[in-house]
Design a protein around this motif. Structure first.
Motif, mmCIF file in Angstrom:
data_model
loop_
_atom_site.group_PDB
_atom_site.id
_atom_site.type_symbol
_atom_site.label_atom_id
_atom_site.label_comp_id
_atom_site.label_asym_id
_atom_site.label_seq_id
_atom_site.Cartn_x
_atom_site.Cartn_y
_atom_site.Cartn_z
ATOM 1 N N GLU A 1 -28.386 67.904 35.640
ATOM 2 C CA GLU A 1 -29.782 67.395 35.085
ATOM 3 C C GLU A 1 -30.397 68.150 34.486
ATOM 4 N N GLU A 2 -30.616 69.580 34.859
ATOM 5 C CA GLU A 2 -31.305 70.675 33.957
ATOM 6 C C GLU A 2 -30.686 71.037 32.357
ATOM 7 N N VAL A 3 -29.326 70.820 32.507
ATOM 8 C CA VAL A 3 -28.709 71.105 31.352
ATOM 9 C C VAL A 3 -28.915 69.846 30.325
ATOM 10 N N GLU A 4 -29.010 68.623 30.904
ATOM 11 C CA GLU A 4 -29.299 67.447 30.031
ATOM 12 C C GLU A 4 -30.643 67.603 29.224
ATOM 13 N N LYS A 5 -31.455 68.141 29.962
ATOM 14 C CA LYS A 5 -32.833 68.101 29.203
ATOM 15 C C LYS A 5 -32.645 68.835 27.703
ATOM 16 N N TYR A 6 -31.920 69.535 27.631
ATOM 17 C CA TYR A 6 -31.836 70.179 26.162
ATOM 18 C C TYR A 6 -31.220 69.057 24.986
ATOM 19 N N LYS A 7 -30.442 68.376 25.556
ATOM 20 C CA LYS A 7 -30.125 67.263 24.571
ATOM 21 C C LYS A 7 -29.440 67.925 23.326
ATOM 22 N N PHE A 8 -28.421 68.940 23.806
ATOM 23 C CA PHE A 8 -27.821 69.705 22.608
ATOM 24 C C PHE A 8 -26.602 68.808 22.050
ATOM 25 N N VAL A 9 -26.167 67.813 22.865
ATOM 26 C CA VAL A 9 -24.896 67.243 22.526
ATOM 27 C C VAL A 9 -25.015 65.790 23.311
ATOM 28 N N TYR A 10 -24.678 64.906 22.429
ATOM 29 C CA TYR A 10 -24.725 63.339 22.923
ATOM 30 C C TYR A 10 -23.746 62.580 21.930
ATOM 31 N N THR A 11 -23.643 61.398 22.308
ATOM 32 C CA THR A 11 -22.870 60.201 21.610
ATOM 33 C C THR A 11 -23.958 59.474 21.023
ATOM 34 N N ALA A 12 -23.453 59.185 19.670
ATOM 35 C CA ALA A 12 -24.544 58.396 19.007
ATOM 36 C C ALA A 12 -23.847 57.137 18.041
ATOM 37 N N GLY A 13 -23.250 56.241 18.820
ATOM 38 C CA GLY A 13 -22.423 54.980 18.197
ATOM 39 C C GLY A 13 -21.220 55.407 17.217
ATOM 40 N N GLN A 14 -21.048 54.719 16.237
ATOM 41 C CA GLN A 14 -20.126 54.957 15.413
ATOM 42 C C GLN A 14 -20.487 54.767 13.867
ATOM 43 N N ASP A 15 -19.749 55.412 13.023
ATOM 44 C CA ASP A 15 -19.801 55.792 11.602
ATOM 45 C C ASP A 15 -19.276 54.459 10.857
ATOM 46 N N TYR A 16 -19.395 54.519 9.667
ATOM 47 C CA TYR A 16 -19.044 53.479 8.807
ATOM 48 C C TYR A 16 -17.467 53.199 9.007
ATOM 49 N N ALA A 17 -16.641 54.155 9.306
ATOM 50 C CA ALA A 17 -15.301 53.933 9.502
ATOM 51 C C ALA A 17 -14.884 53.514 10.833
ATOM 52 N N ASN A 18 -16.043 52.886 11.768
ATOM 53 C CA ASN A 18 -15.690 52.821 13.150
ATOM 54 C C ASN A 18 -15.165 53.726 14.150
ATOM 55 N N ARG A 19 -15.460 55.130 13.655
ATOM 56 C CA ARG A 19 -15.216 56.087 14.659
ATOM 57 C C ARG A 19 -16.244 56.637 15.582
ATOM 58 N N ASN A 20 -16.239 56.965 16.741
ATOM 59 C CA ASN A 20 -17.292 57.253 17.422
ATOM 60 C C ASN A 20 -17.649 58.871 17.029
ATOM 61 N N ILE A 21 -18.955 58.815 17.499
ATOM 62 C CA ILE A 21 -19.754 59.905 16.730
ATOM 63 C C ILE A 21 -20.224 60.869 17.806
ATOM 64 N N ILE A 22 -20.101 62.084 17.873
ATOM 65 C CA ILE A 22 -20.631 63.066 18.794
ATOM 66 C C ILE A 22 -21.356 63.908 18.098
ATOM 67 N N VAL A 23 -22.548 64.116 18.362
ATOM 68 C CA VAL A 23 -23.720 65.138 17.858
ATOM 69 C C VAL A 23 -24.041 66.420 18.470
ATOM 70 N N PHE A 24 -23.724 67.441 17.959
ATOM 71 C CA PHE A 24 -23.903 68.542 18.599
ATOM 72 C C PHE A 24 -24.976 69.460 17.839
ATOM 73 N N SER A 25 -26.032 69.708 18.550
ATOM 74 C CA SER A 25 -27.169 70.747 17.851
ATOM 75 C C SER A 25 -27.295 71.937 18.392
ATOM 76 N N GLY A 26 -26.662 72.877 17.181
ATOM 77 C CA GLY A 26 -26.445 74.399 17.470
ATOM 78 C C GLY A 26 -27.915 75.053 17.793
ATOM 79 N N ALA A 27 -29.113 74.382 17.434
ATOM 80 C CA ALA A 27 -30.267 75.246 17.600
ATOM 81 C C ALA A 27 -30.884 74.920 19.036
ATOM 82 N N GLN A 28 -30.114 73.755 19.491
ATOM 83 C CA GLN A 28 -30.738 73.489 20.960
ATOM 84 C C GLN A 28 -29.840 73.880 21.933
ATOM 85 N N PHE A 29 -28.540 74.458 21.724
ATOM 86 C CA PHE A 29 -27.555 75.049 22.503
ATOM 87 C C PHE A 29 -28.200 75.976 23.342
#
Length: 265
Positions: free
Chosen positions: A98-126
């Motif tokens: 719960e505490e780690v999730e508050k920083y939202k530094f990594v999350y899934t964001a649907g799919q790209d134009y090639a139908n690939r799953n997307i994982i977003v990793f925010s370096g500044a929020q790590f």
């Protein structure tokens, strides 16, 4: 009669030769040593084998043994990595993040134009400096595991990264081992948004440790417009600071371009 035999013998010379009547000269006798005897066929075979050059055979045996040891070592290492990953995954599924999730530094964001799953990793929020590295590792495994079973795109946001966001060496080592064994096979493209000169330098320095596929499938996007060629940026739910950084960077580039243009007028 015996008397006649005795008389005849007395008239014979002292040396009448051997039993065959041949004259023997001691100096001319050939002495055959008892040590020189003919060897049996088995003994001759053993002698041939003992003197045979077996260096090639030994080298071949050693090479085969080394190959078997290397294969066994690789198999054991792979099994150990798989077993360790399963243990990490089971532990992650029972943890409260719960505490780690508050920083939202990594999350899934649907799919790209090639139908690939997307994982977003925010370096500044790590939150590297706020939590233990093993807790962050388990959280990353929890997020990645359901997604990386299929082809996926990893989007890394490099804008605004500081030294406080740098992961520890322990976390880097574990992530490297897990990535190579579990996550790299299905990683289709690594997209780096707003890459800094420092990131490019470090990434290039790590080239000897990377696979050819990862190096070839890494893309630098210097602004959101370039990123929009790969996916719909409106659906990525990017942090506000990313759009702000993109605007500021665009304004800086425009100002620099204008100043260069004025200089040449």
């Amino acid at each position: 009669t015996k008397q006649e035999e005795a008389l005849a013998a007395s008239k014979l010379p002292a040396d009448i030769g051997n039993e065959f009547g041949e004259t023997e000269v001691a100096e001319r006798k050939i002495v055959i040593s008892s040590l020189i005897t003919r060897k049996s066929e088995d003994e001759e075979d053993e002698t041939c084998i003992s003197h045979m050059d077996v260096s090639f055979t030994q080298a071949q045996t050693e090479t085969d043994s080394e190959r078997r040891l290397q294969a066994l070592s690789a198999s054991l290492q792979e099994n150990n990595t798989d077993a360790l990953y399963v243990r990490y995954l089971r532990q992650a599924q029972t943890m409260n993040f719960e505490e780690v999730e508050k920083y939202k530094f990594v999350y899934t964001a649907g799919q790209d134009y090639a139908n690939r799953n997307i994982i977003v990793f925010s370096g500044a929020q790590f939150p590297a400096a706020r939590f233990a590295w093993d807790l962050l590792l388990l959280y990353l495994i929890k997020i990645f595991d359901p997604v990386v079973r299929d082809k996926y795109m990893l989007l890394y946001l490099d804008a605004g990264v500081s030294t406080a966001n740098n992961p520890s060496l322990s976390l880097i080592r574990e992530l490297y081992n897990i990535f190579n064994s579990k996550y790299e096979n299905t990683l289709d493209v690594l997209v780096v948004l707003h890459p800094s000169l420092l990131f490019k330098a470090v990434f290039s320095a790590c080239w000897p440790l990377m696979s050819t596929s990862l190096w070839n499938n890494t893309v630098y996007c210097h602004n959101l417009k370039e990123l929009n060629q790969y996916c719909d940026i409106s659906k990525l739910q990017l942090p506000d600071y990313v759009a702000r950084f993109d605007r500021e960077q665009g304004a800086s580039v425009s100002s620099f371009t204008d100043s260069i243009g004025n200089y040449f007028k």
